[in-house]
Design a protein around this motif. Structure first.
Motif, short mmCIF file in Angstrom:
data_model
loop_
_atom_site.label_atom_id
_atom_site.label_comp_id
_atom_site.label_asym_id
_atom_site.label_seq_id
_atom_site.Cartn_x
_atom_site.Cartn_y
_atom_site.Cartn_z
N PRO A 59 0.79 -1.23 0.00
CA PRO A 59 0.00 0.00 0.00
C PRO A 59 0.83 1.29 0.00
CG PRO A 59 -0.97 -1.59 1.52
CD PRO A 59 0.33 -2.17 1.06
N GLY A 196 -13.12 -6.72 4.43
CA GLY A 196 -14.15 -6.18 3.54
C GLY A 196 -15.00 -7.18 2.78
N TYR A 216 -16.61 -4.97 7.83
CA TYR A 216 -16.89 -3.56 8.16
C TYR A 216 -17.81 -2.91 7.14
CZ TYR A 216 -13.41 -2.25 4.63
OH TYR A 216 -12.71 -2.09 3.45
N LEU A 264 -2.89 3.95 7.11
CA LEU A 264 -4.21 4.60 7.01
C LEU A 264 -4.73 4.40 5.59
CD1 LEU A 264 -3.41 8.05 8.76
CD2 LEU A 264 -4.35 5.99 9.84
N GLY A 344 -5.22 -11.94 1.30
CA GLY A 344 -3.88 -12.26 1.81
C GLY A 344 -2.84 -11.36 1.15
N1 NAP Z 1 4.27 1.39 9.04
C1 NAP Z 1 4.86 0.50 8.25
O1 NAP Z 1 6.07 0.31 8.28
C2 NAP Z 1 4.00 -0.32 7.31
C3 NAP Z 1 4.54 -1.43 6.63
C4 NAP Z 1 3.69 -2.20 5.86
C5 NAP Z 1 2.34 -1.86 5.73
N2 NAP Z 1 1.86 -0.77 6.37
C6 NAP Z 1 0.45 -0.39 6.29
O2 NAP Z 1 -0.30 -1.46 6.81
C7 NAP Z 1 -1.59 -1.52 6.19
C8 NAP Z 1 -1.82 -2.92 5.65
O3 NAP Z 1 -0.84 -3.20 4.65
P1 NAP Z 1 -0.78 -4.62 3.97
O4 NAP Z 1 0.48 -4.69 3.24
O5 NAP Z 1 -1.07 -5.63 5.00
O6 NAP Z 1 -1.97 -4.52 2.92
P2 NAP Z 1 -3.14 -5.56 2.76
O7 NAP Z 1 -3.95 -5.48 4.01
O8 NAP Z 1 -2.59 -6.86 2.34
O9 NAP Z 1 -3.95 -4.95 1.55
C9 NAP Z 1 -4.67 -3.77 1.69
C10 NAP Z 1 -6.07 -4.09 2.26
O10 NAP Z 1 -6.60 -2.91 2.82
C11 NAP Z 1 -8.00 -2.96 2.79
N3 NAP Z 1 -8.53 -1.66 2.35
C12 NAP Z 1 -8.32 -1.05 1.16
N4 NAP Z 1 -8.99 0.11 1.10
C13 NAP Z 1 -9.64 0.23 2.29
C14 NAP Z 1 -10.52 1.21 2.83
N5 NAP Z 1 -10.84 2.33 2.16
N6 NAP Z 1 -11.01 1.01 4.08
C15 NAP Z 1 -10.68 -0.11 4.77
N7 NAP Z 1 -9.87 -1.08 4.29
C16 NAP Z 1 -9.35 -0.90 3.06
C17 NAP Z 1 -8.39 -4.05 1.79
O11 NAP Z 1 -8.93 -5.15 2.51
P3 NAP Z 1 -10.48 -5.22 2.90
O12 NAP Z 1 -11.10 -6.19 1.96
O13 NAP Z 1 -10.45 -5.67 4.31
O14 NAP Z 1 -11.07 -3.83 2.72
C18 NAP Z 1 -7.08 -4.48 1.17
O15 NAP Z 1 -7.04 -5.82 0.89
C19 NAP Z 1 -1.58 -0.45 5.12
O16 NAP Z 1 -2.20 0.72 5.65
C20 NAP Z 1 -0.11 -0.19 4.90
O17 NAP Z 1 0.16 1.10 4.40
C21 NAP Z 1 2.67 0.01 7.15
#
Ligand code: NAP
Ligand code: NAP
Lengths: 354, 354
Positions: A59, A196, A216, A264, A344
């Motif tokens: 993301p 979702g 949600y 976010l 996943g």
């Molecule tokens: N801080 C860090 O170092 C770091 C590192 C990696 C990732 N992250 C963050 O962690 C979060 C998850 O990343 P990930 O790699 O595990 O991605 P992920 O969950 O595998 O993929 C993104 C998921 O977010 C959900 N989503 C998309 N748009 C949305 C919305 N408007 N409202 C609610 N849910 C939404 C979707 O699932 P649903 O079907 O559930 O909507 C989608 O499958 C992201 O925010 C990412 O930026 C941060």
């Protein structure tokens, strides 16, 4: 597709970033380009030539598609007309760096292309556990890579969890979320996740061992939904989505609760971010909310790796990937994150032969 | 006024809360009531009769004027038709509690009235340093009372300050803010404060020793203003006001910055709180934001008291009060907090003779 490319020629193929994006990204914001076979020139002194095997769709890459704003992010924007870069798993096919040999398998920053010439192997990690150890190489884009360490440090270092506490994880079926839930269960917490689709909710409950889960998108009133799943309140919130979800969570937090702000994602495609209205709860409930990024915790990777490989072997943790086949599929796989198409960890497989 | 009442009769006078408030409170939301002299009945077993000397006007009292919302606050709402309660300084004039003697000076929760009959002296603290030690009794509503401990623990326990760091304090000339700035200077930080008038800005710079200060009402663009005062960014923000100020601060925070959420006074009179839009900075800058309330840290009061009394004696800390004379003036003094009428800690003096 990738198979054919590889065997028939040494031409490079690349996914090129076209121009800065406003709002939701589209497949057409990226394009496939074939380059001259000149990629096969040997690297300069200190450099490497990589054959890419798996690419990771993450993301945060959406942020890199926006026009750069000074001091606004910790990662640089993509350069229009240049190849997209990101995490991936690769094999060294030529090396002029003393630490890397031809044949080495590595994970880290690479290009969205078949072959990548790296002037310097900055942040590249040699892969210790491979197929020979029953560890799929693709895992280094997920559970054993950046998202895995994110889940681990985000939960253990930022959330200060204690056995018996209640934990809520949003975007819970994703690359990071599915692991946070499992780490929390291993710690003895009560864990609820949201996602979702119905399919994802089932996975959370039946595959990843969450105590409960909900969709949600089917909840009119998120505050009431959280109240239903956490009648005693939330001690720990692992924040992946932001916006109105955070507002609903704040109202349901317990006194001395902790919020790890990991991502976010609900805000990444908005031109102005939603306002969060319930921050007064930070005071009344003495909440600690803390943002973090995985690169700050890189030093913990070795201990994390040993622990999680052990968990995988013992079947204490499972991991689910969603694999797109072929470089051509990378753009649609990436934008699919923002509509929740992935089930996943979203991986792109470039070649199957390693 | 108070003088006369006391000497001429034993009638009680009280400030009574009329009804729940929506929006900004008005003087007419409270009224003065004279009661029968029956107040002078002796307390029940375990109780005290207090003669009130000083009352404290505090922003959190606005929350107590709102209709109660379950789980929304850590303090109870006032009861319409009943006397307003709050922090104050009093003298024991009758005691049926073994720990308190007639003549003792105390601070803690009391009523907005001339005399208060307490069934049990919950949270009442006996005053150790008095006029005899050159410590004004009114200080126990401010620097040596709840706001003082708030400033002390909020800065030292929540902000994790280090010498040389940059500190920003909003509502900086108030009961809490003026002390936060002085604690930060004593720690060797660079401190900037904001307040709502020219006079207050001058006080910050010339009386309280802030390195710099500005009038937030004169700044069109708070983000740009903070950039001007903190070209190297803000390490610590002591949050007293909330809303758009917090948004501007988030954009100016440094990596690994800390925000102590003490109060959000700009929001207390709004029916819907402003949205905060820049929380993504929590991640990019790895910010820790933490809410706290003074009662959680009560155990630190004894060490805090000795330290701050010492600072006062050595002239290392100064304190400014804004004193309203007479119980009748209490309602207008209280509502003045929300227009910034107070210059320093807002106290109401009930009697001068102690
Ligand atoms: N801080 C860090 O170092 C770091 C590192 C990696 C990732 N992250 C963050 O962690 C979060 C998850 O990343 P990930 O790699 O595990 O991605 P992920 O969950 O595998 O993929 C993104 C998921 O977010 C959900 N989503 C998309 N748009 C949305 C919305 N408007 N409202 C609610 N849910 C939404 C979707 O699932 P649903 O079907 O559930 O909507 C989608 O499958 C992201 O925010 C990412 O930026 C941060
Ligand atoms: N967490 C805790 O335990 C705890 C304990 C005590 C106090 N607090 C909080 O700490 C903060 C300061 O309290 P205090 O007792 O020191 O009060 P104070 O600063 O002495 O008085 C309130 C001041 O707030 C400023 N103000 C009022 N409305 C404002 C607005 N809309 N925007 C910006 N500033 C505004 C005014 O000064 P200007 O002229 O500068 O506008 C006013 O003089 C409050 O938010 C309070 O609720 C928290």
């Amino acid at each position: 597709m990738a198979e054919e490319n590889k065997s028939k020629s040494t031409n490079n193929k690349q996914i090129v970033f076209k121009d800065y994006v406003v709002g939701y990204p589209k497949e057409t914001d990226m394009e496939l380009r074939s380059s001259e076979p000149s990629i096969m020139v040997p690297p300069e002194e200190g450099g490497l030539l990589l054959k890419n095997l798996y690419l990771s769709c993450d993301p945060y890459m959406r942020g890199r598609m926006s026009k750069p704003i000074p001091n606004a992010s910790y990662v640089n924007s993509f350069v229009p007309g240049s190849v997209i870069t990101g995490y991936g798993v690769s094999q060294v096919i030529d090396s002029r760096h003393p630490d890397f040999q031809v044949g080495d398998l590595v994970w880290g920053f690479t290009g969205w292309e078949l072959f990548t010439l790296l002037p310097t192997p900055l942040g590249l990690t040699k892969i210790k556990y491979t197929n020979d150890h029953n560890i799929p190489l693709s895992y280094y884009t997920g559970i054993l890579g950046m998202p895995g360490l994110t889940a681990y440090v985000g939960f253990h270092e930022i959330c200060s969890p204690k056995k018996g506490e209640t934990v809520y994880v949003s975007a819970a079926s994703g690359a990071v979320g599915q692991l946070v839930g499992q780490f929390a269960k291993l710690m003895g917490c009560y864990v609820v996740g949201s996602a979702g689709t119905k399919e994802k909710v089932e996975l959370l409950k039946n595959k990843f061992g969450f105590d409960d889960a909900f969709n949600y998108k089917e909840e009119q009133d998120l505050t009431a939904a959280l109240k239903r799943f956490f009648p005693q309140g939330i001690d720990i919130y692992f924040e992946n989505v932001g916006g109105r979800m955070l507002d609903a969570v704040l109202l349901n937090m317990n006194v001395h609760g902790r919020i790890a702000v990991c991502g976010l994602i609900s805000q990444y495609n908005l031109t102005e971010h939603d306002g969060v209205h319930n921050l007064f709860c930070m005071i009344t409930k003495r909440i600690r909310m803390q943002g973090f990024v995985e690169p700050d915790h890189k030093h913990m990777y070795p201990q994390f790796l040993e622990l999680v490989v052990q968990y995988i072997r013992e079947g204490k943790i499972v991991y689910m990937e969603d694999t797109a086949e072929g470089l051509e599929e990378a753009p649609s796989a990436l934008i699919g994150l923002f509509s929740g198409r992935n089930v996943g960890k979203q991986v792109v497989c470039i070649r199957h032969d390693e």
